[in-house]
Design a protein around this motif. Structure first.
Motif, PDB file in Angstrom:
ATOM      1  N   SER A  96      -3.708   8.516  -0.408  1.00 45.95           N
ATOM      2  CA  SER A  96      -4.330   7.223  -0.706  1.00 45.95           C
ATOM      3  C   SER A  96      -3.498   6.343  -1.624  1.00 45.95           C
ATOM      4  CB  SER A  96      -5.704   7.458  -1.351  1.00 45.95           C
ATOM      5  OG  SER A  96      -5.571   8.184  -2.566  1.00 45.95           O
ATOM      6  N   ILE A  97      -2.294   6.752  -1.992  1.00 46.43           N
ATOM      7  CA  ILE A  97      -1.516   5.972  -2.957  1.00 46.43           C
ATOM      8  C   ILE A  97      -1.060   4.638  -2.377  1.00 46.43           C
ATOM      9  CG2 ILE A  97       0.754   6.919  -2.339  1.00 46.43           C
ATOM     10  CD1 ILE A  97       1.362   7.020  -5.357  1.00 46.43           C
ATOM     11  N   LYS A  98      -0.997   4.543  -1.061  1.00 47.83           N
ATOM     12  CA  LYS A  98      -0.538   3.314  -0.414  1.00 47.83           C
ATOM     13  C   LYS A  98      -1.455   2.137  -0.723  1.00 47.83           C
ATOM     14  CE  LYS A  98       0.458   1.460   4.202  1.00 47.83           C
ATOM     15  NZ  LYS A  98       0.547   1.786   5.655  1.00 47.83           N
ATOM     16  N   TRP A  99      -2.776   2.379  -0.675  1.00 47.93           N
ATOM     17  CA  TRP A  99      -3.747   1.296  -0.887  1.00 47.93           C
ATOM     18  C   TRP A  99      -4.438   1.394  -2.239  1.00 47.93           C
ATOM     19  CZ3 TRP A  99      -3.428  -2.415   2.555  1.00 47.93           C
ATOM     20  CH2 TRP A  99      -2.953  -2.111   3.840  1.00 47.93           C
ATOM     21  N   LEU A 100      -3.952   2.242  -3.107  1.00 45.00           N
ATOM     22  CA  LEU A 100      -4.629   2.488  -4.371  1.00 45.00           C
ATOM     23  C   LEU A 100      -4.455   1.315  -5.335  1.00 45.00           C
ATOM     24  CD1 LEU A 100      -6.205   4.609  -6.044  1.00 45.00           C
ATOM     25  CD2 LEU A 100      -3.982   5.387  -6.924  1.00 45.00           C
ATOM     26  N   LYS A 101      -5.588   0.877  -5.931  1.00 42.65           N
ATOM     27  CA  LYS A 101      -5.578  -0.100  -7.025  1.00 42.65           C
ATOM     28  C   LYS A 101      -6.848   0.104  -7.841  1.00 42.65           C
ATOM     29  CE  LYS A 101      -7.250  -3.814  -3.976  1.00 42.65           C
ATOM     30  NZ  LYS A 101      -7.027  -5.220  -3.546  1.00 42.65           N
ATOM     31  N   PHE A 102      -6.665   0.251  -9.143  1.00 41.21           N
ATOM     32  CA  PHE A 102      -7.784   0.576 -10.020  1.00 41.21           C
ATOM     33  C   PHE A 102      -8.544  -0.666 -10.474  1.00 41.21           C
ATOM     34  CE2 PHE A 102      -4.790   4.114 -10.518  1.00 41.21           C
ATOM     35  CZ  PHE A 102      -5.624   5.184 -10.225  1.00 41.21           C
ATOM     36  N   LEU A 103      -7.922  -1.827 -10.434  1.00 40.72           N
ATOM     37  CA  LEU A 103      -8.588  -3.073 -10.794  1.00 40.72           C
ATOM     38  C   LEU A 103      -8.609  -3.990  -9.586  1.00 40.72           C
ATOM     39  CD1 LEU A 103      -7.021  -3.700 -14.328  1.00 40.72           C
ATOM     40  CD2 LEU A 103      -9.249  -2.692 -13.785  1.00 40.72           C
ATOM     41  N   GLU A 104      -9.673  -4.771  -9.467  1.00 43.72           N
ATOM     42  CA  GLU A 104      -9.871  -5.581  -8.270  1.00 43.72           C
ATOM     43  C   GLU A 104      -8.813  -6.676  -8.145  1.00 43.72           C
ATOM     44  OE1 GLU A 104     -11.437  -6.516  -4.695  1.00 43.72           O
ATOM     45  OE2 GLU A 104     -12.037  -4.840  -5.992  1.00 43.72           O
ATOM     46  N   HIS A 105      -8.404  -7.265  -9.262  1.00 41.25           N
ATOM     47  CA  HIS A 105      -7.466  -8.378  -9.188  1.00 41.25           C
ATOM     48  C   HIS A 105      -6.028  -7.904  -9.000  1.00 41.25           C
ATOM     49  CE1 HIS A 105      -7.357  -7.136 -13.422  1.00 41.25           C
ATOM     50  NE2 HIS A 105      -6.124  -7.643 -13.455  1.00 41.25           N
ATOM     51  N   ARG A 106      -5.797  -6.605  -9.077  1.00 37.77           N
ATOM     52  CA  ARG A 106      -4.454  -6.072  -8.870  1.00 37.77           C
ATOM     53  C   ARG A 106      -4.160  -5.930  -7.385  1.00 37.77           C
ATOM     54  NH1 ARG A 106      -1.260  -5.952 -13.556  1.00 37.77           N
ATOM     55  NH2 ARG A 106      -2.532  -5.265 -15.332  1.00 37.77           N
ATOM     56  N   LYS A 107      -2.860  -5.890  -7.063  1.00 36.11           N
ATOM     57  CA  LYS A 107      -2.442  -5.678  -5.685  1.00 36.11           C
ATOM     58  C   LYS A 107      -1.981  -4.244  -5.498  1.00 36.11           C
ATOM     59  CE  LYS A 107      -0.931 -10.425  -4.791  1.00 36.11           C
ATOM     60  NZ  LYS A 107       0.212 -11.287  -4.380  1.00 36.11           N
ATOM     61  N   SER A 108      -2.258  -3.700  -4.323  1.00 37.08           N
ATOM     62  CA  SER A 108      -1.822  -2.338  -4.025  1.00 37.08           C
ATOM     63  C   SER A 108      -0.320  -2.313  -3.773  1.00 37.08           C
ATOM     64  CB  SER A 108      -2.570  -1.795  -2.801  1.00 37.08           C
ATOM     65  OG  SER A 108      -2.242  -2.554  -1.648  1.00 37.08           O
ATOM     66  N   TYR A 109       0.233  -1.113  -3.734  1.00 31.47           N
ATOM     67  CA  TYR A 109       1.670  -0.974  -3.491  1.00 31.47           C
ATOM     68  C   TYR A 109       2.056  -1.537  -2.125  1.00 31.47           C
ATOM     69  CZ  TYR A 109       2.058   2.074  -7.570  1.00 31.47           C
ATOM     70  OH  TYR A 109       2.058   2.570  -8.850  1.00 31.47           O
ATOM     71  N   TRP A 110       1.214  -1.318  -1.139  1.00 36.75           N
ATOM     72  CA  TRP A 110       1.521  -1.822   0.201  1.00 36.75           C
ATOM     73  C   TRP A 110       1.488  -3.346   0.245  1.00 36.75           C
ATOM     74  CZ3 TRP A 110       3.902  -0.748   4.406  1.00 36.75           C
ATOM     75  CH2 TRP A 110       3.642  -1.450   5.581  1.00 36.75           C
ATOM     76  N   GLU A 111       0.533  -3.956  -0.430  1.00 38.11           N
ATOM     77  CA  GLU A 111       0.461  -5.414  -0.461  1.00 38.11           C
ATOM     78  C   GLU A 111       1.680  -6.020  -1.149  1.00 38.11           C
ATOM     79  OE1 GLU A 111      -4.434  -5.872  -0.602  1.00 38.11           O
ATOM     80  OE2 GLU A 111      -3.241  -5.930  -2.444  1.00 38.11           O
ATOM     81  N   VAL A 112       2.115  -5.400  -2.223  1.00 34.27           N
ATOM     82  CA  VAL A 112       3.315  -5.884  -2.914  1.00 34.27           C
ATOM     83  C   VAL A 112       4.549  -5.686  -2.030  1.00 34.27           C
ATOM     84  CG1 VAL A 112       4.796  -5.572  -4.931  1.00 34.27           C
ATOM     85  CG2 VAL A 112       2.308  -5.444  -5.176  1.00 34.27           C
ATOM     86  N   PHE A 113       4.607  -4.564  -1.343  1.00 28.78           N
ATOM     87  CA  PHE A 113       5.727  -4.270  -0.448  1.00 28.78           C
ATOM     88  C   PHE A 113       5.847  -5.328   0.647  1.00 28.78           C
ATOM     89  CE2 PHE A 113       7.437  -2.308   3.376  1.00 28.78           C
ATOM     90  CZ  PHE A 113       8.582  -1.678   2.914  1.00 28.78           C
ATOM     91  N   VAL A 114       4.739  -5.675   1.267  1.00 24.70           N
ATOM     92  CA  VAL A 114       4.743  -6.671   2.345  1.00 24.70           C
ATOM     93  C   VAL A 114       5.061  -8.058   1.800  1.00 24.70           C
ATOM     94  CG1 VAL A 114       3.341  -7.781   4.122  1.00 24.70           C
ATOM     95  CG2 VAL A 114       3.150  -5.313   3.747  1.00 24.70           C
ATOM     96  N   GLU A 115       4.508  -8.392   0.637  1.00 19.46           N
ATOM     97  CA  GLU A 115       4.701  -9.726   0.080  1.00 19.46           C
ATOM     98  C   GLU A 115       6.164  -9.972  -0.295  1.00 19.46           C
ATOM     99  OE1 GLU A 115       3.034 -12.477  -3.629  1.00 19.46           O
ATOM    100  OE2 GLU A 115       2.301 -10.432  -3.323  1.00 19.46           O
TER     101      GLU A 115
END
Length: 740
Positions: free
Chosen positions: A548-567
């Protein structure tokens, strides 16, 4: 020149007053004083500048001394406002200011502003245009300015720094031209000229021999050296240093035979390595002649010049002396900076890599023939050199690849020799402490030097058992996207058994998510393959972590690793998709043309059909069956290729498609396109054989050769792309573990 008719000042209206009730002040121009005075009391008619100019011309006004050359105009009036009105300063020395500048600066207490009539404005603009054209510099004025500049330069106190002795000027000029007859005549007439200082500079003085060396007159230098006695002691090393610096092998050999002092040879070697690094023959000659290991500075110059083979030869020749210079970790650290001198740091294309991997080192002629070798060894080296040169004449890039492989091998051997020397001089704990404190291994890993990192990990395997060092090393490798180093570190890495890797997974995900210029490896060509490699790196790190580390984010306003990777890879993703579309469009066009030709050839068979039955006339010939089968296969292959490229063009182009989906379709389309081209050429060759085979029995030979040429050419040009695509899609090196 005296003025015969002074002009009475004419009033002129100045615009821009802040109080419209006041009458505008007048400007009175006095040519004698070159001043312009405002007269607010004057209320005469408002004459324009043009009228002033016409009146001055009609009365024959004489100009001042500075305007006698006819180049000064009314532009000499400066702009400067006064507190009471507006008064001008002295005229400019260059005489290029116009009366239009009067309007640029008003007084601080306010000048009467009154809008001039429209026809007055037009006349004023016309006057400005006329005065501008009259104020242009003439060629005579430019010539006078140029003469003044030359005169100023002539008065400067610059003195020449190089001076030739007038007594030996003819000798100096003859040496520069390489005129041996004149030189010999002058030397015979004056024996002292051989060692005289024919030219003196600010810091040096030069003899005839020095001048001949710097003028690159090889034959003349050889003749001059012959005039010296066999044991001439006054021939210092300056001439040899000049020759080594110029990289002239004939001159160096001629002087080397006269000089036996070891310091002179060593200095010449240092000069050659520093100033003539491309003259390998000169450096090899001096390295053979020297009887001591080069100095630290000369050693660094040899490394920077890419002469690791020469330095390795000297280190093996002078083992005891080399211990002091190369038996230091700083030397290994400096050697690791030269990334291009190792295989992992060299940027080779597909064909260079293929030649590099398969060429044997025993055939490469890089060892120079030593006079101390036996006659059999010298003959073997000469035969090997001749064989290698003959084999690489048609393809010089093969020779370059072979010599590059030898250089890389020598650099690695030099690093191994240095590390062995260090282990003999220092204890292992002390070496490990230096490696960890100086971050030598981490710096080599950041540059992607697989050979250096492997050398350290092989000799000191306990390094990977240091948890902090192991984490830093893996993170550095992931940041640099070094595939072979990642496989090597994973093969040596016992960290998963020694420490909790939960925090390390987050560090690796952060490293693989971040995009920088370091993420572009030299073995990847094109945006599509780079996008695929980045996705593979993300997958490898994700698989080694929890799912689950790909989509993991502990705070709602944070971006997951995958979202940052794509952006962070939006531009790369866009470029990769455009490359796929452009390639598919071009290939589908070629496949469509083959469909058209193959379909038409099926109904217009060679020789035609029988009029009664419609059966082809050459139906029973074997070449006709070859034609029919090849034409059918060309048609079916081109149709398949066209459909495959059409599927690529109509794909969704999501970022996950670049891992395997789009690449597999592209591989399938290129495969069938290549087959359709080959089958079409076979069909064409068989058709010509059918038509011309009866009259020319040998026609199939040139047809076969000509038909094979485009197929081979297409394979050579497209094979690197095809193999790279197949390897990165079906057998990526990043997924393959390394066996130690």
């Amino acid at each position: 020149m005296e003025e015969s008719n002074p002009m009475s000042p004419e009033p002129r209206k100045i615009q821009g007053s802040s109080n419209p009730a006041e009458r505008p002040p007048e400007v009175r121009i006095d040519i004698n004083s070159k001043d312009m005075v405002t007269d607010p009391a004057s209320q005469d008619g408002r004459k324009t500048t043009k009228e002033v100019h016409e009146k001055r011309t009609s009365k024959g006004i004489a100009t001042d001394k500075t305007s006698q050359d006819g180049c000064k105009t009314t532009r000499e009036i400066y702009k400067e406002g006064s507190s009471e009105g507006m008064a001008t300063d002295k005229t400019s020395e260059d005489g290029h200011k116009t009366t239009g500048e009067v309007h640029e600066k008003g007084s601080s207490e306010g000048m009467a502003s009154d809008k001039a009539p429209q026809d007055d404005r037009k006349r004023t603009r016309d006057v400005h245009g006329e005065e501008s054209s009259e104020g242009m510099a003439t060629p005579w004025e430019d010539f006078q300015t140029l003469l003044d500049q030359k005169f100023v330069k002539l008065q400067s106190k610059v003195k020449p720094k190089a001076k030739v002795d007038e007594k030996y000027r003819l000798l100096f000029e003859a040496v520069l031209k390489g005129d041996w007859k004149t030189t010999e005549k002058k030397l015979n007439g004056d024996l002292a000229a051989m060692t005289a200082k024919v030219m003196v500079t600010e810091s040096d003085d030069f003899t005839v021999l020095d001048v001949a060396i710097m003028a690159a007159q090889d034959e003349l230098v050889e003749n001059l050296v012959k005039r010296f006695p066999p044991n001439y002691k006054d021939l210092n090393g300056t001439a040899l240093r000049y020759a080594a610096r110029g990289g002239r092998i004939r001159i160096v050999k001629a002087l080397g035979d006269k000089v036996d002092a070891e310091p002179i040879i060593a200095d010449a070697l240092e000069f050659a390595a520093r100033f003539a690094p491309m003259q390998e023959e000169v450096i090899w000659y001096l390295a053979r002649r020297t009887t001591s290991f080069p100095s630290h500075f000369a050693m660094l110059n040899l490394i920077m010049g890419g002469h690791s083979d020469i330095l390795l030869y000297l280190a093996r020749k002078h083992c005891r002396a080399a211990v002091t210079e190369i038996g230091d970790l700083a030397f290994l650290d400096f050697l690791a900076v030269m990334t291009r001198y190792f295989r992992s740091g060299a940027r080779l294309n597909f064909w260079e890599r293929a030649i590099y991997n398969f060429i044997p080192l025993c055939l490469v002629d890089t060892s120079r023939i030593d006079s101390k070798d036996t006659k059999m060894a010298q003959a073997l080296n000469r035969f090997k050199k001749l064989l290698w040169n003959l084999a690489t004449i048609p393809a010089p890039f093969i020779k370059r690849s072979g010599e590059l492989k030898f250089k890389h091998n020598c650099s690695l051997d030099l690093a191994k020799l240095a590390l062995t020397t260090i282990k003999d001089r220092m204890s292992t704990p002390k070496i490990l402490k230096s490696l960890l404190n100086l971050d030598i291994v981490l710096e080599a890993a950041s540059r992607g030097l697989y050979e250096i990192v492997d050398l350290y990990l092989t000799n000191f395997p306990e390094l990977m058992w240091d948890i902090d060092f192991s984490k830093k090393l893996i993170k550095e490798v992931v940041k640099g996207r070094h595939v072979d180093l990642f496989r090597l570190v994973n093969a040596h890495n016992p960290i998963q058994y020694l420490d909790d890797i939960f925090s390390m997974n987050f560090d690796l995900m952060e490293a693989v998510t971040k995009w920088s210029s370091r993420c572009v490896p030299p073995d990847v060509s094109g945006a599509a393959f780079l996008m695929q490699r980045e996705l593979q790196w993300f997958q490898v790190v994700e698989v080694s972590s929890f799912p689950s580390i790909k989509w993991l984010k502990f705070l709602e306003h944070r971006k997951s690793y995958w979202e940052v990777f794509v952006e962070q890879r939006k531009d790369l993703f866009k470029e990769a998709g455009q490359w796929m579309k452009d390639t598919s469009s071009s290939c589908s066009l070629v496949a469509t043309l083959i469909i058209t030709v193959a379909f038409a050839a099926a109904f217009t068979v060679p020789g035609g059909n029988s009029g009664s039955t419609g059966i082809p006339i050459f139906m029973r010939k074997s070449s006709f069956m070859v034609f029919a089968i090849a034409d059918a296969l060309a048609l079916f292959s081109s149709i398949t290729a066209t459909l495959t490229f059409l599927i690529i063009l109509t794909s969704r182009y999501t970022i996950e498609d670049f891992i395997c989906s789009l690449q597999r379709k592209m591989i399938l389309g290129l495969t069938f396109l290549f087959l359709s081209l080959a089958f079409m050429l076979v069909a064409f060759g068989s058709a010509l054989t059918i038509v011309l085979g009866e009259q020319f029995k040998w026609i199939y030979i040139p047809i076969t050769l000509l038909a094979a040429f485009p197929v081979v050419l297409f394979a050579i040009l497209q094979l690197p792309l095809y193999i790279e695509m197949v390897e990165s899609t079906y057998r990526p090196r990043l997924y393959r573990p390394m066996k130690l």
